[in-house]
Scaffold this motif. Structure first.
Motif: not given
Length: 324
Positions: A42-44, A52-62, A75-76, A78-81
């Motif tokens: 839910a952060g900025m 983003l369109s055509g560019l997927e993201a994921d949360l890593q340790p860093d 995905r979370r 997007r669901s929150l938004l």
């Protein structure tokens, strides 16, 4: 008429409650709040990566990383938004007038988000262009969705660029922390920002930029096409570039209300600070009232829930005082 609004973030985890506070205190320019206390989704940054369109993201340790496939975290986000927009639509769908949404700008994204193999996207010219174009394309769909939900409103898109000064000055540290990324030169920064501005305008919305950093690059932001600059008045030097930009038609959003608890601050004091700034350039507040907006200095997530409401009330009272 001078009006007031918030920068974007609010404390707590209850969007309905946060939005009711916004509608009660900043009703002339309400905004869809961000509630980072719900987590990174839910952060900025997470909220913008969800667009983003055509560019997927994921949360890593860093931290957030793009180009590694869609992860559960984005995905979370997007669901929150989507849920937040549903709530905002339910509570404010009859609002007539401007309504504001916020996204993180391409320069701050590049300075924050990592490439597939690590280190920031800022390190690579092609990666910087890619994230700017992806954000622009995603914004087209996002603005269309917001306009559909708020059929009587004029959509304002605030592009947050807190890291812009560090990006331009070569102040963003590399992954090792032992050196700094090279500075992004103004012509490239202009192109990256302009991609986003044009997407907003093409969607029928108004582009506004916010930066609570010192040394806001006023000329660059105005040249990229933003119609207003939101800034922390306490960090701004009263250089002539502000007057020149204002004369060219770029409105000024004055961040004067403290973003964290500050008992004893009054609207009289805050209004005098705005007047002092404009008086240096010979601009009468009353004659330019419709081009001024009063805001907190930055997001309110770091303050108490009580202060968040009080800060927005102070912003509204300061705006009213400037009219008289």
């Amino acid at each position: 008429m001078t009006i007031a609004t918030g920068i974007g973030s609010m404390p707590g985890t209850d969007l309905s409650e946060a939005l009711r506070i916004v509608l009660d205190t900043a009703g002339d320019l309400p905004f869809v709040p961000e509630l980072p206390a719900r987590g990174v989704h839910a952060g900025m940054i997470g909220r913008t990566l969800a667009l983003l369109s055509g560019l997927e993201a994921d949360l890593q340790p860093d931290g957030w990383r793009v180009g590694v496939g869609e992860g559960g975290d984005v995905r979370r986000a997007r669901s929150l938004l989507a849920q937040d927009l549903d709530v905002a639509e339910e509570l404010a769908h009859e609002h007539a007038g401007p309504v504001k949404i916020q996204v993180t700008g391409p320069l701050t994204l590049a300075a924050t988000v990592e490439r597939p193999r690590g280190d920031k996207m800022l390190a690579d010219h092609g990666a910087r262009r890619e994230i700017s174009e992806s954000l622009a394309e995603g914004l087209r769909a996002h603005v269309a969705d917001v306009r559909r939900r708020f059929g009587r409103a004029d959509v304002v898109v605030q592009v947050d660029e807190p890291a812009i000064a560090a990006v331009l000055d070569g102040g963003v540290p590399t992954a090792s922390g032992w050196s700094r990324h090279r500075s992004v030169h103004p012509p490239e920064a202009d192109a990256l920002l302009r991609n986003v501005v044009e997407a907003i305008v093409d969607g029928g919305a108004r582009p506004v930029v916010h930066s609570c950093a010192p040394d806001v690059p006023v000329e660059l932001l105005a040249g990229a096409g933003f119609t207003a600059i939101s800034f922390d008045l306490g960090l701004a030097r009263p250089d002539d570039v502000w007057a020149e930009t204002f004369e060219k038609g770029v409105d000024l959003w004055f961040g004067v209300v403290p973003s964290t608890d500050a008992p004893g601050v009054t609207d009289q004091l805050l209004a005098s600070r705005v007047r002092t700034f404009l008086d240096r350039f010979g601009f009468g507040v009353e004659s330019h009232a419709q081009r001024l907006v009063v805001t907190p200095t930055c997001g309110l997530a770091g303050g108490s829930p009580q202060w968040a409401g009080r800060a927005l009330q102070l912003a509204a009272a300061t705006a009213e005082r400037l009219e008289g």
